[in-house]
Design a protein around this motif. Sequence first.
Motif, PDB file in Angstrom:
ATOM      1  N   GLU A 219       0.832  -1.205   0.000  1.00 61.04           N
ATOM      2  CA  GLU A 219       0.000   0.000   0.000  1.00 61.04           C
ATOM      3  C   GLU A 219       0.866   1.255   0.000  1.00 61.04           C
ATOM      4  O   GLU A 219       0.640   2.181  -0.793  1.00 61.04           O
ATOM      5  N   ASP A 220       1.887   1.287   0.860  1.00 61.00           N
ATOM      6  CA  ASP A 220       2.758   2.458   0.945  1.00 61.00           C
ATOM      7  C   ASP A 220       3.588   2.650  -0.311  1.00 61.00           C
ATOM      8  O   ASP A 220       3.945   3.781  -0.673  1.00 61.00           O
ATOM      9  N   ALA A 221       3.921   1.543  -0.973  1.00 65.42           N
ATOM     10  CA  ALA A 221       4.714   1.620  -2.205  1.00 65.42           C
ATOM     11  C   ALA A 221       3.869   2.001  -3.414  1.00 65.42           C
ATOM     12  O   ALA A 221       4.409   2.314  -4.480  1.00 65.42           O
ATOM     13  N   GLY A 222       2.540   1.973  -3.255  1.00 65.59           N
ATOM     14  CA  GLY A 222       1.654   2.256  -4.367  1.00 65.59           C
ATOM     15  C   GLY A 222       1.677   1.169  -5.415  1.00 65.59           C
ATOM     16  O   GLY A 222       1.475   1.407  -6.605  1.00 65.59           O
ATOM     17  N   VAL A 223       1.922  -0.071  -4.946  1.00 70.06           N
ATOM     18  CA  VAL A 223       2.022  -1.228  -5.838  1.00 70.06           C
ATOM     19  C   VAL A 223       0.894  -2.205  -5.513  1.00 70.06           C
ATOM     20  O   VAL A 223       0.595  -2.445  -4.340  1.00 70.06           O
TER      21      VAL A 223
END
Length: 232
Positions: A219-223
Motif C-alpha cells: 500500500e505504501d509503495a503504491g504497488v
Amino acid sequence: MIKPAPKPARKAVVLLSGGLDSATALAMAKNQGFDCYVLSFDYGQRALTELNAARCVVEQLGITEHRVIRLHLEDFGGSALTDHSIDVPDHETGGIPVTYVPARNTVFLSLALGWAEVLEATAIFIGVNAVDYSGYPDCRPEFIDAFEKMANLATKTGVSGQGVKIYTPLMNMTKADIIREGQSLGVNYADTISCYQADDEGRACGVCDSCRLRAKGFEDAGVQDPTRYISA
C-alpha cells in the motif's frame, strides 16, 4: 594481443525463506555481481509452502545452486511457528512476539557460514530488517555485527585472512522501499509467501503480523498486492 582471463565472480551464500524480504535480498546480491548459492531450511515451520515459494524465486532469478536443509527446531518448540499448541496472534503484541523462533538466525547463519567456507565464498546475504519488522532480537544490526566478528574468529577462512562479510542490504529499508527495489530488479512477488500460517495452496491468512506488514508495504509503495489470501 591475448586478452586477460575474466576475473571469477565473487561467491555468496544467500539465505532464502521464500518471503518478500529474502527474495529481494537475493535479487540484490545477484545484481551486485555475486555468484549466488542459495540456502533454505525446512525447520518444522507451519508454512512449508514457503519452500515451494523459495524454489519459484530461485527459478525466476536464474539461480543454479539451491539447497534445502532439514532441521528439527520443532523438537524444541517455544515458538508459534514450530509449536502448533501456540496460536499465531492476529493482532499486534508487545515485546518479542511468540512467532520468534529461538536462535533461528544464529543457526541459519552458522550453516551458511559452513557452506561459505567450503565454497570459498566471501559473503553471506540475509534479508533481516530493523525498520518494518516484528521485533526479533536476531534481526538487529548489533546481532549481525557480533556474528560477523565471531565468524571471522571461529573459521579457517577468517584466520587465514580472507574472511567473510555478512551483508544485510535491507536493514534500514522500509517495506515499501524493499518492494520498490525488488520491482526494479524484476522480482515477481506473486511467487513469494510471507504469511506465518499459509495454507497448503500457498494462500495467506491476511491477519498475522507478517501479512499485515506485507500488505502495508504494498500500500505504501503504491504497488498492487499480488498476494493470494484465504478469504479471497
